[in-house]
Scaffold this motif. Structure first.
Motif, PDB file in Angstrom:
ATOM      1  N   ALA A 121      66.270  16.834  52.555  1.00 46.14           N
ATOM      2  CA  ALA A 121      65.520  16.097  51.755  1.00 46.14           C
ATOM      3  C   ALA A 121      64.697  17.030  50.651  1.00 46.14           C
ATOM      4  O   ALA A 121      64.511  16.749  49.517  1.00 46.14           O
ATOM      5  CB  ALA A 121      64.720  15.231  52.176  1.00 46.14           C
ATOM      6  N   ALA A 122      64.285  18.270  51.428  1.00 41.41           N
ATOM      7  CA  ALA A 122      63.184  19.048  50.598  1.00 41.41           C
ATOM      8  C   ALA A 122      64.227  19.922  49.489  1.00 41.41           C
ATOM      9  O   ALA A 122      63.787  20.265  48.344  1.00 41.41           O
ATOM     10  CB  ALA A 122      62.506  20.001  51.277  1.00 41.41           C
ATOM     11  N   VAL A 123      65.160  20.299  50.002  1.00 44.14           N
ATOM     12  CA  VAL A 123      66.371  20.983  49.006  1.00 44.14           C
ATOM     13  C   VAL A 123      66.807  20.165  47.986  1.00 44.14           C
ATOM     14  O   VAL A 123      66.759  20.659  46.556  1.00 44.14           O
ATOM     15  CB  VAL A 123      67.377  21.712  49.923  1.00 44.14           C
ATOM     16  N   THR A 124      67.184  18.882  48.394  1.00 39.29           N
ATOM     17  CA  THR A 124      67.608  17.964  47.398  1.00 39.29           C
ATOM     18  C   THR A 124      66.783  17.790  46.277  1.00 39.29           C
ATOM     19  O   THR A 124      67.190  17.415  45.139  1.00 39.29           O
ATOM     20  CB  THR A 124      68.430  16.784  48.062  1.00 39.29           C
ATOM     21  N   ALA A 125      65.507  17.459  46.729  1.00 40.85           N
ATOM     22  CA  ALA A 125      64.452  16.999  45.968  1.00 40.85           C
ATOM     23  C   ALA A 125      64.335  17.905  44.866  1.00 40.85           C
ATOM     24  O   ALA A 125      63.763  17.809  43.659  1.00 40.85           O
ATOM     25  CB  ALA A 125      63.071  16.800  46.608  1.00 40.85           C
ATOM     26  N   ALA A 158      67.667  12.120  43.778  1.00 39.82           N
ATOM     27  CA  ALA A 158      66.473  12.949  43.689  1.00 39.82           C
ATOM     28  C   ALA A 158      65.327  11.924  44.231  1.00 39.82           C
ATOM     29  O   ALA A 158      64.570  12.451  45.054  1.00 39.82           O
ATOM     30  CB  ALA A 158      66.081  13.568  42.540  1.00 39.82           C
ATOM     31  N   TYR A 159      65.544  10.665  43.671  1.00 44.77           N
ATOM     32  CA  TYR A 159      64.294   9.791  44.015  1.00 44.77           C
ATOM     33  C   TYR A 159      64.614   9.622  45.470  1.00 44.77           C
ATOM     34  O   TYR A 159      63.443   9.637  46.201  1.00 44.77           O
ATOM     35  CB  TYR A 159      64.366   8.629  43.304  1.00 44.77           C
ATOM     36  N   LEU A 160      65.516   9.393  46.166  1.00 50.10           N
ATOM     37  CA  LEU A 160      65.836   8.929  47.392  1.00 50.10           C
ATOM     38  C   LEU A 160      65.264  10.066  48.411  1.00 50.10           C
ATOM     39  O   LEU A 160      64.946  10.013  49.343  1.00 50.10           O
ATOM     40  CB  LEU A 160      67.520   8.624  47.412  1.00 50.10           C
ATOM     41  N   SER A 161      65.430  11.373  47.657  1.00 54.14           N
ATOM     42  CA  SER A 161      65.384  12.585  48.639  1.00 54.14           C
ATOM     43  C   SER A 161      63.826  12.740  48.797  1.00 54.14           C
ATOM     44  O   SER A 161      63.281  13.172  50.074  1.00 54.14           O
ATOM     45  CB  SER A 161      65.892  13.600  48.080  1.00 54.14           C
ATOM     46  N   ILE A 162      63.155  12.361  47.696  1.00 54.97           N
ATOM     47  CA  ILE A 162      61.612  11.969  47.904  1.00 54.97           C
ATOM     48  C   ILE A 162      61.027  11.182  48.968  1.00 54.97           C
ATOM     49  O   ILE A 162      60.322  11.509  49.403  1.00 54.97           O
ATOM     50  CB  ILE A 162      60.984  11.918  46.555  1.00 54.97           C
ATOM     51  N   ALA A 163      61.641   9.940  48.524  1.00 52.02           N
ATOM     52  CA  ALA A 163      61.233   8.917  49.467  1.00 52.02           C
ATOM     53  C   ALA A 163      61.723   9.198  51.081  1.00 52.02           C
ATOM     54  O   ALA A 163      60.773   8.989  51.829  1.00 52.02           O
ATOM     55  CB  ALA A 163      62.013   7.730  48.957  1.00 52.02           C
ATOM     56  N   LEU A 164      62.947   9.704  51.046  1.00 52.67           N
ATOM     57  CA  LEU A 164      63.234  10.374  52.403  1.00 52.67           C
ATOM     58  C   LEU A 164      62.271  11.168  53.169  1.00 52.67           C
ATOM     59  O   LEU A 164      62.070  11.189  54.423  1.00 52.67           O
ATOM     60  CB  LEU A 164      64.725  10.888  52.580  1.00 52.67           C
ATOM     61  N   LEU A 165      61.826  12.089  52.183  1.00 55.71           N
ATOM     62  CA  LEU A 165      60.885  13.299  52.731  1.00 55.71           C
ATOM     63  C   LEU A 165      59.524  12.806  53.220  1.00 55.71           C
ATOM     64  O   LEU A 165      58.950  12.778  54.153  1.00 55.71           O
ATOM     65  CB  LEU A 165      60.785  14.357  51.490  1.00 55.71           C
ATOM     66  N   ILE A 166      59.100  11.482  52.412  1.00 60.12           N
ATOM     67  CA  ILE A 166      57.887  10.894  52.539  1.00 60.12           C
ATOM     68  C   ILE A 166      57.930  10.145  53.951  1.00 60.12           C
ATOM     69  O   ILE A 166      57.310  10.354  55.026  1.00 60.12           O
ATOM     70  CB  ILE A 166      57.349   9.927  51.479  1.00 60.12           C
ATOM     71  N   GLY A 167      59.157   9.579  53.958  1.00 58.66           N
ATOM     72  CA  GLY A 167      59.480   8.399  55.309  1.00 58.66           C
ATOM     73  C   GLY A 167      59.718   9.498  56.449  1.00 58.66           C
ATOM     74  O   GLY A 167      58.738   9.030  57.435  1.00 58.66           O
ATOM     75  N   LEU A 168      60.419  10.318  56.426  1.00 56.65           N
ATOM     76  CA  LEU A 168      60.764  11.229  57.723  1.00 56.65           C
ATOM     77  C   LEU A 168      59.534  11.951  57.973  1.00 56.65           C
ATOM     78  O   LEU A 168      59.359  12.350  59.186  1.00 56.65           O
ATOM     79  CB  LEU A 168      61.740  12.207  57.506  1.00 56.65           C
ATOM     80  N   GLY A 169      58.647  12.569  56.914  1.00 54.93           N
ATOM     81  CA  GLY A 169      57.709  13.249  57.244  1.00 54.93           C
ATOM     82  C   GLY A 169      56.277  12.472  58.061  1.00 54.93           C
ATOM     83  O   GLY A 169      55.930  12.744  58.753  1.00 54.93           O
TER      84      GLY A 169
END
Length: 205
Positions: A121-125, A158-169
């Motif tokens: 997610a971090a790389v994709t963002a 990109a939006y999904l990767s940020i949301a994913l990063l927040i959710g997984l984090g």
């Protein structure tokens, strides 16, 4: 005697659109494989939804390549078909992620921590906004709404990767398991809006 303005040459821009589409397809295939495997291992609907989005993005790239190949170049009919295809992909993604996220919330399934997913997610963002901007510029130069909407699919990634990063984090650091499906629901709403916009054929400029 008046001189005629030089005719606009679309071919270099069309080649660039196809090249960017192929880059997106390659990236999407890698994301799909990694995210689905990590999502299944962790039981994360956000990761699985991210993988599904990557698959849809790859298919959208093929739609753009199809649009700028052969007799379809410059065809308004082909352009409209491409818009409808991309809209359908957005709707399918939104429906799948929304249903799975709701099921996860109701059943209170707690996803495991996925550091692989966090790294992806971090790389994709970082990478996806750059690719989306390049696609959008080419689409605007070609006055191709379908190409701009496909760039919207890349931006959605990109939006999904940020949301994913927040959710997984949040799940990994705070134990907030519900952040995972909530992030997925937010992205499903964005995907549905993009689908409606593409279906209406909103102007790319």
């Amino acid at each position: 005697m008046a001189t005629l303005a030089p005719r606009f040459d679309r071919h270099p821009l069309e080649r660039r659109a196809r090249t960017l589409a192929w880059i997106g397809i390659g990236w999407g295939v890698v994301e799909f494989a990694v995210a689905i495997a990590a999502g299944i291992a962790a039981g994360s609907i956000a990761l699985i939804g991210f993988g599904a989005d990557s698959f849809v993005e790859a298919v959208s790239g093929f739609v753009v390549i199809w649009l700028f190949t052969g007799l379809r170049r410059g065809s308004h009919t082909a352009e409209r078909r491409a818009e409808i295809l991309i809209a359908a992909l957005f709707f399918l993604l939104a429906a799948y992620v929304a249903v799975e996220a709701a099921v996860t919330l109701v059943s209170r399934d707690h996803p495991a921590v996925s550091w692989v997913g966090i790294a992806l997610a971090a790389v994709t963002a970082v990478a996806m906004p750059v690719l989306a901007t390049a696609k959008r510029r080419v689409g605007a130069a070609l006055s191709s709404t379908a190409t701009v909407k496909e760039a919207g699919q890349t931006q959605l990634c990109a939006y999904l990767s940020i949301a994913l990063l927040i959710g997984l984090g949040a799940n990994a650091l705070l134990g907030w398991w519900w952040a995972d499906p909530l992030a997925a629901l937010a992205i499903a709403g964005v995907a549905a809006q993009e689908g409606r916009s593409s279906l209406r054929g909103d102007d790319c400029c």
